[in-house]
Scaffold this motif. Structure first.
Motif, short mmCIF file in Angstrom:
data_model
loop_
_atom_site.label_atom_id
_atom_site.label_comp_id
_atom_site.label_asym_id
_atom_site.label_seq_id
_atom_site.Cartn_x
_atom_site.Cartn_y
_atom_site.Cartn_z
N PRO A 28 0.83 -1.21 0.00
CA PRO A 28 0.00 0.00 0.00
C PRO A 28 0.87 1.26 0.00
N PRO A 29 0.36 2.33 -0.59
CA PRO A 29 1.15 3.57 -0.61
C PRO A 29 1.24 4.18 0.79
N ARG A 34 0.02 10.40 -2.96
CA ARG A 34 -0.57 9.89 -4.20
C ARG A 34 0.40 8.97 -4.92
N ILE A 35 1.53 8.70 -4.29
CA ILE A 35 2.54 7.84 -4.88
C ILE A 35 2.04 6.39 -4.80
N MET A 36 2.22 5.65 -5.88
CA MET A 36 1.83 4.24 -5.88
C MET A 36 2.70 3.47 -4.88
N GLY A 37 2.13 2.40 -4.33
CA GLY A 37 2.88 1.55 -3.43
C GLY A 37 3.97 0.80 -4.18
N LYS A 38 5.00 0.40 -3.45
CA LYS A 38 6.12 -0.31 -4.07
C LYS A 38 5.75 -1.76 -4.32
N LYS A 39 6.39 -2.34 -5.33
CA LYS A 39 6.25 -3.75 -5.62
C LYS A 39 7.39 -4.46 -4.91
N VAL A 40 7.06 -5.42 -4.04
CA VAL A 40 8.06 -6.13 -3.26
C VAL A 40 8.01 -7.61 -3.65
N CYS A 41 9.18 -8.18 -3.94
CA CYS A 41 9.27 -9.59 -4.33
C CYS A 41 10.07 -10.35 -3.28
N LYS A 42 9.50 -11.45 -2.79
CA LYS A 42 10.16 -12.33 -1.82
C LYS A 42 9.71 -13.76 -2.09
N THR A 43 10.44 -14.71 -1.53
CA THR A 43 10.00 -16.10 -1.62
C THR A 43 8.79 -16.29 -0.71
#
Length: 73
Positions: A28-29, A34-43
């Motif tokens: 979530p931002p 108004r900035i988009m939330g970050k995309k987080v990649c994990k196992t």
């Protein structure tokens, strides 16, 4: 992690249950922006560990607050 088994999938993909699978989730931002939330990649293993740690911390805070608010009358 077994590099040959690891693959990046969306959180809604059917392969998202494998612990070695890397799942990307949109966070979530920040509040009030108004900035988009970050995309987080994990196992999946890392996502589960993070969720368990958050649950443990919440339970600990709840238990600690419950013991301080008891009255005997």
């Amino acid at each position: 992690m077994d590099q040959e088994r690891a693959r990046i999938v969306d959180e809604n993909d059917e392969a998202a249950d494998d612990p070695a699978t890397v799942v990307c989730k949109r966070q979530p931002p920040p509040a009030g922006t108004r900035i988009m939330g970050k995309k987080v990649c994990k196992t999946n293993a890392a996502w589960r560990l993070e969720q368990e740690m958050a649950g443990d911390a919440a339970r600990e805070r709840q238990e600690r607050s419950a013991t301080g608010n008891t009255r005997q009358g």
